[in-house]
Every structure is written in C-alpha cells, then in structure tokens.
Design a protein around this motif. Structure first.
Motif, PDB file in Angstrom:
ATOM      1  N   VAL A 285     207.372  56.770   4.604  1.00 36.22           N
ATOM      2  CA  VAL A 285     208.501  56.020   5.163  1.00 36.22           C
ATOM      3  C   VAL A 285     209.862  56.560   4.723  1.00 36.22           C
ATOM      4  O   VAL A 285     210.840  56.466   5.487  1.00 36.22           O
ATOM      5  N   PRO A 286     210.011  57.172   3.530  1.00 42.55           N
ATOM      6  CA  PRO A 286     211.329  57.722   3.173  1.00 42.55           C
ATOM      7  C   PRO A 286     211.881  58.750   4.148  1.00 42.55           C
ATOM      8  O   PRO A 286     213.050  59.145   4.020  1.00 42.55           O
ATOM      9  N   LEU A 287     211.113  59.171   5.143  1.00 37.13           N
ATOM     10  CA  LEU A 287     211.684  59.977   6.224  1.00 37.13           C
ATOM     11  C   LEU A 287     212.875  59.283   6.867  1.00 37.13           C
ATOM     12  O   LEU A 287     213.748  59.929   7.456  1.00 37.13           O
ATOM     13  N   VAL A 288     212.928  57.969   6.756  1.00 36.17           N
ATOM     14  CA  VAL A 288     214.008  57.205   7.374  1.00 36.17           C
ATOM     15  C   VAL A 288     215.345  57.408   6.668  1.00 36.17           C
ATOM     16  O   VAL A 288     216.401  57.071   7.207  1.00 36.17           O
ATOM     17  N   VAL A 289     215.335  57.991   5.467  1.00 36.97           N
ATOM     18  CA  VAL A 289     216.565  58.218   4.699  1.00 36.97           C
ATOM     19  C   VAL A 289     217.308  59.412   5.297  1.00 36.97           C
ATOM     20  O   VAL A 289     216.770  60.517   5.346  1.00 36.97           O
ATOM     21  N   PRO A 290     218.550  59.240   5.753  1.00 35.75           N
ATOM     22  CA  PRO A 290     219.243  60.311   6.481  1.00 35.75           C
ATOM     23  C   PRO A 290     219.491  61.579   5.686  1.00 35.75           C
ATOM     24  O   PRO A 290     219.416  62.673   6.230  1.00 35.75           O
ATOM     25  N   HIS A 291     219.838  61.485   4.402  1.00 37.93           N
ATOM     26  CA  HIS A 291     220.250  62.655   3.648  1.00 37.93           C
ATOM     27  C   HIS A 291     219.159  63.156   2.710  1.00 37.93           C
ATOM     28  O   HIS A 291     219.448  63.732   1.659  1.00 37.93           O
TER      29      HIS A 291
ATOM     30  N   LEU B  80     211.876  60.462  11.919  1.00 38.72           N
ATOM     31  CA  LEU B  80     211.713  61.749  12.595  1.00 38.72           C
ATOM     32  C   LEU B  80     212.899  62.041  13.499  1.00 38.72           C
ATOM     33  O   LEU B  80     213.439  63.163  13.526  1.00 38.72           O
ATOM     34  N   ARG B  81     213.349  61.037  14.225  1.00 40.09           N
ATOM     35  CA  ARG B  81     214.491  61.236  15.120  1.00 40.09           C
ATOM     36  C   ARG B  81     215.767  61.490  14.322  1.00 40.09           C
ATOM     37  O   ARG B  81     216.618  62.303  14.708  1.00 40.09           O
ATOM     38  N   THR B  82     215.895  60.793  13.198  1.00 40.61           N
ATOM     39  CA  THR B  82     217.063  60.976  12.334  1.00 40.61           C
ATOM     40  C   THR B  82     217.201  62.430  11.892  1.00 40.61           C
ATOM     41  O   THR B  82     218.303  62.967  11.803  1.00 40.61           O
ATOM     42  N   HIS B  83     216.069  63.073  11.633  1.00 40.30           N
ATOM     43  CA  HIS B  83     216.085  64.445  11.127  1.00 40.30           C
ATOM     44  C   HIS B  83     215.897  65.486  12.226  1.00 40.30           C
ATOM     45  O   HIS B  83     215.553  66.638  11.943  1.00 40.30           O
TER      46      HIS B  83
END
Length: 448
Positions: free
Chosen positions: A322-328, A386-389
C-alpha cells in the motif's frame, strides 16, 4: 496477460446504479453502515472510503458522512474505530457500547458523553477523503464551512497519532490492537498475539458469527486475544501514557495513509489561506521514517515492525504494498513494489486483484478474512498509487479487475483471489463506494 475489456456504457450504467443502491440502502440518515447485518454501526475508515464514493452522488451527503464520524472524536484527538448507533440493541454487535464504556471509562482521555464509541482507532485516511469530498463541490463545501470545521479536527487526529502513539520513539504511529490497522487477523500479527493470553470463551459472545460464515471469520482463539487486548486498554482508561501495550506494531499501510493525509491537510490549509508547508514537511519526514524503519530491501516490500522485539515481521502482506500510494516514495522502491505486485507472492491472474497475504505463504487461506482474500479498498489504494507514480497501464488493469469483480460478486466485502468467489458480507458499502469512484469519467481526477 490479456487486458479485460472496459465495461460497455450500458454495463457501466448498470454497475453505477447497483453501487448507488447499496449506499442508499445502507444509509441511516446521518451515516452509512458497512453492512446492514454484519456491521450495523459506523466504522471509521469505512466511512472515509464511503465518503470518497458518495461525493459522486451527493457531495453534501459525503460531507455529512465524515461529520457524523467526527462527532465521536475524543478530546485527545483520536477518531474511534466505531461510533455506535444508540437506536440499535446492545447485542447487535460485539464488542458493544457496554463493553467499551467510552463515556465513563474513557472520560479522562477525552471521550465524549455521547455518542458511545469504541476506544481504539483505524487507519487515518480521513483527511484524504475530506479533501476529495471538498474538491467534488468546492462551492457547496465553502457554503457549509466544511473545511473550516473539519480541518482542525483532522489536525488534532494526526497530532494524537504522532505524539501519544509514537510508541517506538522513531516518529511513526503505532497500533495497539489488530483491529486498528484494519487488517484484523493478518498473519503479520500472529507472532505478537502469541504473547497475549486470550479472554475466557465464556467471557464474550461473538455476534459476528450470527451473520458471517465461521470459515470466513477469525478463529475463536484470535477473537479471545482481541477481547483481552481491548479489555486491558479499557482498564487503563484508554490512556496511552500508562497502558501496558502487549501488542504494539508499526504498520506500513497505516503510516502510508497518514503521509497521504498529511499532504491532504497541506492542500486544505492552502485552500483556507493558511500555511500548508508544515504539513508537507511532516509528510516528507514521515516518508523518510517509513523507508528507514519498515522497508525490507531483501524482500522488496515494506514489513510490519514488532515494537516488543524491535524487529521486522517476516511475513509478506498487502500492507507492505500500500505505500505505493505515497507520492514521493523513492523511484527504486516504486520499481521494487511494482515487481512484487507482478511476482509469485501477489499475482492473482484470475481476478487481477491483490491478495491480502502472500499466495505462497505458510498461513495463506483464500477464504479467511485478511489471511489471503483480495479486498477492494486495498486494490483502490494500490491502483491510486500506481497512477500516482505514472504506472497508468498497471493501474488501469487493476481498475478493470476491480470493476469486474465488484459486479460479479454483487459488491462483496472481499473475494477469493484465485476464483473470485464472493466472501464476507454482500452489498458492502466501501466496495460500492469505491466502484463509483473508479467509474468516474476522468481516471486522473482524484490523483495528486
């Protein structure tokens, strides 16, 4: 892997109407229950996800959803994981208001005289939800003073987590009960729970088994440990400064959502004419701590840290993705997490959803709650990440898998990751709400 076709316009309309009907049927007049049978009160992170979907039907109702939850906030800043409906009989759910005793036992910690609530918390996705709800109809939000009212409450909530709950002393929030990270009986908690003597079987009655299949639910042994931990916390008057937490862990999903919600607070502050920089600074600092404390480079994902032993728990769980959701998040970590999603531990080719636990793990069970089944809220978070990155193709594949399984399962609570068989409650509110969100016309609308 062949992509599933997007739903036709007619199928999407049918799915949208079905999801809307679930939310209408589960609305109580001030909030939305997760399920009319299994979960008849208001749950904390459920309401945040529900508000994210409700904003596509009625921004005002989405605002009311969050306002209703915040009416149960304690003076110390915590947002309790359940706000109880006083119109329901005490035995409608266990643990009941009589068990938690929030208005009496929790008074010193700041519990309100009403409504009655639980004493523990759930993941802090609320600020993200509030910001998305505001953006759905800024004019209505400003007319009602929505951000003006909820912003200070959400700041107090984050402050509680980063002060009273910094039990490891390293700047991350800790959870003190398996119900708090929302993934109730994940194998990630097994080692820590072995230190907990379960409550006697005759000390409680499991109302969840009145409506849920025992094969889907936590075992009696685990439930006895949950009850023991909650009772011990109650006996300490829910005071984190004096409570002896026999279960205390730092969870990746919980802290990742705290980071994302800090960034949402920064956006709220800017909209209100305040300085959002302190929130962005805090989010950056939390991101560094998340990586330094919970990243396992050998496994290529984040791990839970058991604070009793100050070691990472050797289990692969969806909480580590879930930390994929972190933008930076650092680029190399994003790459490793994407590889993990497509690897043997989490690639469920039949449903395209993400199992809650390692498909090859010793404790994998495709049916039992968080020990293997695929959940819709974590799929929503991961596709957002995923979309954020910039991983739009992967995000779209997961979005289409989500919509297909939501339709096929009649908005089930969760599904078997291999077969897609519906498990848990049906017509589940956050599944319906997040279906509405993923059916929006612009897939980029709610990403940073």
């Amino acid at each position: 892997m062949l992509d599933r076709p997007a739903p036709t316009a007619a199928a999407a309309l049918t799915l949208r109407r079905g999801a809307a009907r679930v939310l209408i049927d589960n609305w109580t007049g001030s909030s939305t229950v997760p399920s009319r049978t299994l979960y008849p009160h208001q749950w904390s992170w459920d309401s945040a996800f529900i508000a994210i979907g409700l904003r596509h039907l009625s921004a005002r109702r989405a605002q009311r959803e969050l306002e209703s939850l915040l009416a149960g906030q304690w003076a110390d800043g915590r947002i309790p994981h359940i706000v109880f409906n006083p119109a329901l009989p005490p035995d409608a759910y266990f643990p009941s208001p009589d068990f938690w005793q929030s208005s009496s036992t929790g008074r010193a910690a700041g519990a309100p005289p009403s409504p009655e609530t639980s004493g523990i918390v759930q993941p802090p996705v609320h600020a993200l939800a509030a910001w998305l709800v505001h953006r759905a109809d800024p004019a209505e939000s400003r007319r009602r003073g929505f951000l003006t009212r909820v912003y200070p409450r959400l700041v107090a909530w984050h402050d509680y987590l980063l002060t009273r709950r910094d039990l490891g002393g390293a700047g991350l929030a800790a959870v003190v009960h398996p119900w708090e990270p929302g993934m109730d009986n994940s194998p990630c908690w097994d080692r820590a729970l072995q230190r907990v003597e379960p409550a006697a079987p005759d000390a409680f009655h499991r109302a969840d088994l009145n409506h849920g299949n025992p094969a889907d639910r936590p075992t009696d042994l685990d439930y006895g440990r949950y009850v023991r931990l909650a009772a011990d916390y109650r006996e300490a008057h829910y005071d984190d400064r004096v409570a002896r937490h026999r279960f205390a862990v730092e969870d990746p999903c919980f802290n990742a959502l705290l980071i994302v919600s800090e960034l949402a607070l920064a956006d709220m502050a800017r909209d209100l004419g305040r300085d959002g920089a302190p929130h962005r600074t805090r989010a950056d600092e939390l991101t560094g701590r998340l990586v330094s404390r919970l990243w396992d480079d050998t496994a290529g994902l984040f791990r839970v840290r058991d604070l009793a032993t100050d070691t990472l728990v050797d289990e692969r769980s969806v909480t580590g993705l879930v930390p994929l959701v972190v933008p930076h998040l650092p680029d190399d970590l994003v790459k490793r997490l994407r590889e993990a999603l497509d690897g043997p531990h989490f690639k469920a080719a039949s449903t395209w959803l993400v199992p809650s636990y390692d498909l090859t793990g010793h404790a994998f069970d495709p049916q039992r709650y968080w020990r293997g089944p695929a959940w819709f809220n974590t799929a929503w978070l991961i596709q957002r990440g995923l979309r954020t990155h910039g991983l739009g193709t992967d995000a779209e594949r997961l979005r289409q898998g989500f919509l297909a399984e939501a339709a096929r399962s009649e908005f089930a609570e969760y599904v078997d990751p291999a077969t897609g068989a519906a498990r848990g409650a049906r017509r589940f509110s956050w599944t319906a709400a997040l279906t509405l969100d993923l059916l929006r016309s612009d897939p980029e609308e709610s990403t940073p």
